[in-house]
Design a protein around this motif. Sequence first.
Motif, PDB file in Angstrom:
ATOM      1  N   LEU A  92    -106.908 -10.686  -6.829  1.00  0.00           N
ATOM      2  CA  LEU A  92    -107.782 -11.080  -7.891  1.00  0.00           C
ATOM      3  C   LEU A  92    -108.350  -9.139  -8.704  1.00  0.00           C
ATOM      4  CD1 LEU A  92    -110.079 -13.671  -6.424  1.00  0.00           C
ATOM      5  CD2 LEU A  92    -108.519 -14.153  -8.520  1.00  0.00           C
ATOM      6  N   ILE A  93    -108.961  -8.740  -7.941  1.00  0.00           N
ATOM      7  CA  ILE A  93    -109.223  -7.533  -8.717  1.00  0.00           C
ATOM      8  C   ILE A  93    -107.965  -6.992  -9.328  1.00  0.00           C
ATOM      9  CG2 ILE A  93    -110.396  -5.017  -8.124  1.00  0.00           C
ATOM     10  CD1 ILE A  93    -111.732  -6.102  -5.684  1.00  0.00           C
ATOM     11  N   SER A  95    -105.661  -8.015 -10.567  1.00  0.00           N
ATOM     12  CA  SER A  95    -104.846  -9.213 -11.945  1.00  0.00           C
ATOM     13  C   SER A  95    -106.245  -8.411 -12.810  1.00  0.00           C
ATOM     14  CB  SER A  95    -105.539 -10.233 -11.691  1.00  0.00           C
ATOM     15  OG  SER A  95    -106.318 -10.596 -11.415  1.00  0.00           O
ATOM     16  N   VAL A  96    -106.844  -7.706 -12.452  1.00  0.00           N
ATOM     17  CA  VAL A  96    -107.581  -7.124 -14.099  1.00  0.00           C
ATOM     18  C   VAL A  96    -107.825  -5.378 -13.771  1.00  0.00           C
ATOM     19  CG1 VAL A  96    -108.863  -9.227 -14.176  1.00  0.00           C
ATOM     20  CG2 VAL A  96    -110.273  -7.672 -12.690  1.00  0.00           C
TER      21      VAL A  96
END
Lengths: 653, 649
Positions: A92-93, A95-96
């Motif tokens: 998740l991290i 992905s941004v």
Amino acid sequence: MEPNVKLTIDGYAVTVPVGTNLLEAAQTVGVEIPHLCYLKSFLGIGACRICLVEIAGFRAPVTACTTLVQADMLVITDSARLRADRKFVLDLILSVHPPRCGQCEKVGVCQLIKYASKYRIGKSTFEYTEIGQAVTDPNPFIRRDMRYCILCGKCVRICQGQGTNVLAFLGRGIKLGVGTPAASSLKDNGCTFCGSCVEVCPVSALAEVPKLGKGREIKYTKTASVCMQCGNACPTQVATYEDELVKVNALDNADQTTGYLCAVGRFGFYLRQGEKRLTTPLKKSSGIWQETDWTEALTIISQRFKKGNSGLIATGTILNQEVLDLATFAQATQISNLAGTPALYASNEALRAPAAQLEQADLIILVGLNPSQQQRVFPALDAVIKSRVRQGAKLVVLNDVATGLGALAEVEILDEPVMLLEAFGRCAGMSIPQDVLGATTQAAIIAKAAKLYQAAQNPVLLCEPAYYQACVNAIGNKGPVLVMPYEANAKGVALMLPAPEQLNCRELLNGGVDTLYIAGEMLAGKNVQTDFLIVQQPYFNGVALQADIVLPAPLPWEKTGTVVDWQGQLKNLQQACPVPPGVKTYRQVFSELGQMLGCRLEWTAEDAVIAAAQLRPEPVVRELSTAFTPALSLVERVKLLKELNGLVARSLE
Amino acid sequence: MAKLNSIDELKNLSNALAGEQAQQSGSEKRSLWVCCGTACRAGGSLEVAAELEEAAEKSGVPTEVVSTGCLGMCQKGPLIKTMPEGYLYQKVKTKHADKIINYTAKAGLPVRELFYRADDLESYYRDDIFSGPKEKIADLPFYKKQQRIILEANERIAPGNVHHYLVQAGYAALAKALATMTPPAVITEVTKSGLRGRGGAGFPAGLKWQATRQAEGEPKIVVANGDEGDPGAFMDRSIMEGNPHSLLEGMLIAGYATGARYGFIYVRHEYPLAMQNINTAIVQACELGLMGTNILGTGFDFDIWIREGAGAFVCGEETALLASIEGQRGFPNPKPPFPAERGLWSLPTCINNIETLVNIPHIIRSGADKFSAVGTEKSKGTKVFALAGKIKNTGLIEVPMGISLREIIYDIGGGIKNNKKLKAVQIGGPSGGCIPADLIDIKIDFDSLGTVGAIMGSGGIIVLDEDDCMVSIAKYFMDFIQEESCGKCPPCRVGSYHMAAILTRITEGAGLVGDVEKLEALAHKMQESALCGLGKTAPNPVLSTIRYFREEYQEHINQQYCRALSCRISTYLIDTQKCFVCGLCKKVCPADAVIETSDGFEIDQDKCIKCKVCYNVCPIKIITVEPGNGVEPSSQITIGTKGVLRDGA
């Protein structure tokens, strides 16, 4: 001592004090639990979700940074479930987070990549979305780029923890960011540009401007050094890239006092690049500066010395070895006027007082000092005291003006410090009746401070040099008294130099001799009244402008040696950069001068420094009338420290 | 008001006030109780009250006009209850004031046109035509199945008047606890009552109190959580607005039982009236000596302050709320340590929901047995719900635990609006789930709701009918979470962002095969790794809609079809065979997508924005909606941790 707890982490038996968190407990046996948001000496916040561990009897994994050890806990730090959880969070991290590692200078020291590769995540399985943007805030120190930010919040916490409160979380949800209100500049928010935020940033959201475009950090050569800009003498780590100094940061070493560096310490090397670095001797003939060569310069000097009535001054900005070299030179050439600049503001006794550690203090009594990050007066001391208070130490402030630290103090008493210390000393030796403590008269407040002192295990008195004797008189032997000098190696100079035989520093500067040689940068911009002045220092500024001959000197990171810091501890400097061509070390100069004067110089052995540094007389209680009166007024003394402040302020404009 | 120095003085005052009121009700003077809750105020009840007073003065009829808290049936507001007759007037306007004074206040006659009647013809013919309008609260179907322990007092109390509360046995529970019970006995009584936290998770209140009492550290603190942020929920608001003293009494008892010294009421910024009324109540309680030091001469000290939220949903999470009170950013903190051990300023803190606390006076006054007689085995007492959505009677209801959802919707709520079909019920807000229509016989209690993937939550019930798209509902809640996530932990901050993005593309007809599975995987991992309760429960609306309405998701993805016709996908077609060429569709089309040809009208699919206007306006309903938006479903896919490819691609 706090009692210990026994538990098992990954099969290792661990014994740690009560109140330790699992992350630190695991580290004691070499088990590294991945983490991105944990900040040493701060409470864990459990935000990054990577330090999840499993504990027998717990349904769900818990964060190691927020879980305190309990007896017989059975902790597992690595399992398929935990790996899946960590992988998910990292995914998740990522992905941004911009997938531009190829052009990122943080590669190699980036915490995110470290874990991404550990958990074998190449590219995020989610579609990359660019969140946030590069912050437009032109300044010569800190570059912010929110696209890279992983919102661990370390910068926010360290900024709040040291009391500067510039950075904060703003926004919610995916728009959460770290910044300043209404995207205003750091400068407008009272940022001191200490760079602590950059220091803790695990990714490249925050970076030092000086190092941009100077290669990847992993390629840097790192050397331990000491900042010589003020009396704090903060330990630093100097990073060079292809023999060029590119970055200075706080030395990450658990037993050192501070992880803090001020803007001057961190960026000073960069700021001073604008100043004129001396690489060749200069001489003044009929009021005009001329470049000259070493032979000519040294010949002129040796001729002056031959005439006699000469004096030598060691400033507090040179290393112990250099002070000893100067002493050797003085002895061999029989120049008996040898003094150190620290004597301008502190008594020899105060500077030679036994060493102490503020880190272990549970009570800090601050006398006559007003450290401030904003005013750049002992900023590191301000940060250390704030950090100690956050960790539970108590603070008492005795001063005649309101101090910035007063708000954190358990007791702040504002009056003439010598008088207060006398009253405090009387109270400290007595048993204080309970009913006095509630009262609000000054006597009762002093009694309250004395009560804290009586209860403390490790009190440390930290004072402005002028109040040293009054402090010693007040507390006798319980707890050390530390004076805060204005120069980095003031204590070293006092310990290395023999007692002045004839004229003291003040007399030397006021025309006591015909020829005067000053080694190192003299922070006091005093008007030197002497017939012929020789100054050897790295930059062409300050006292050098009054000199007749100026000799180039190496910078702190160009030499190896030791200093004695404000706590009386010996600290090492290692040479990180070569001495530039044209610059000679003090020892080279002395040895050439010695030859010209026909003397044989026998340099002292390496262990002479250690031996000299150990000669610490115990403090003695004395009548105050015999106390030391500093040559410089307090205003003048504090002004010394602010000189570099001007440098920072100018560069921000 | 004179300070009360002992429990006896309090009893004497309450008795005197009750006597006074009894005497008054015997007299000619009538009183009109005007609902001045937020909803009725919006409907103009303050103006109505002012008009009534003016009319009474003009006509010289001695009348008392009282502004009360919320009476519950917000849809029919402004409401007025008359005493002593007990008539309930609904939808009162200022124009009715004279008539109410002349009829009711003067002569005790009802104003019949203001009585409650069913809105729609069908119910009117079924229920009202023979029995006539409903005159009194007890006659109304909306109130019939309710059991109002907490809310009923709202009818009899002007929030600014502590005497009204004292007449309703107010502070009698505090007096009883202080006079006859030890703090552990109070906790035992609460534990025995089986009261569970009304904030959503249903943690036994007694256990929480016990933990706070046993925790080390002084002073202890009681916090009332009035940060009611769920969309459509307003239970706590009406309690705080309508009966603030009951909250104070509950907190005082909680303080006495847990050994706390201070209390904080955290009220969300959006409730100014609640804050105003609580402030008034605090001042009154202090004046009466019911708060402060040496309360009622018993030596018990307790002070209460209000703290105003700043508009963050996450501050309803207890650790974030505590951070907010401390003046920090409202970031949650991991538990353990629980607030009972290390709460506000690291002191032991007992934090309860508003509704939980107002149940306390009732339990202490009437006894745990009476309280636990209501409800199911593991969920005792009543629960207040805010009824909203496609239902006839929206408003605030209080029902016994264990009542079925069907009773709430059809008996209390009066069924679905416009006689549409019930599709699902969303219960529990952004942390809750959707219960499909075929499960509406489920009993409402903490445990049964859990089994169907919903939660009790703080008490919002949103009724959905066939026009509601379940994917859009899930998207709505996920967008809400995404907006309101504090952002502290990546699973909630980024996870909800990706979930919202996937849901958005599904509702836009750009969903990819495998998106549903991807949503499920994301949801489960978020539940596992998020920091706080908000993040852990945030995927619930998505998971429960997938669980019961998976085929709707599939239709969106595979056929570009939304059966509720709420998403702007699908293809709109005019059946030219049946069209009688009235041209209305062309007239209303905002995108100029309806083209007139020699055969009649046609929709230009490139221009059509699927706004449904032509569909609604067509007088003979010959515009049809077909699956598919004319574009082949995308075949280039990257999905989840593992790519899934469409068959035959």
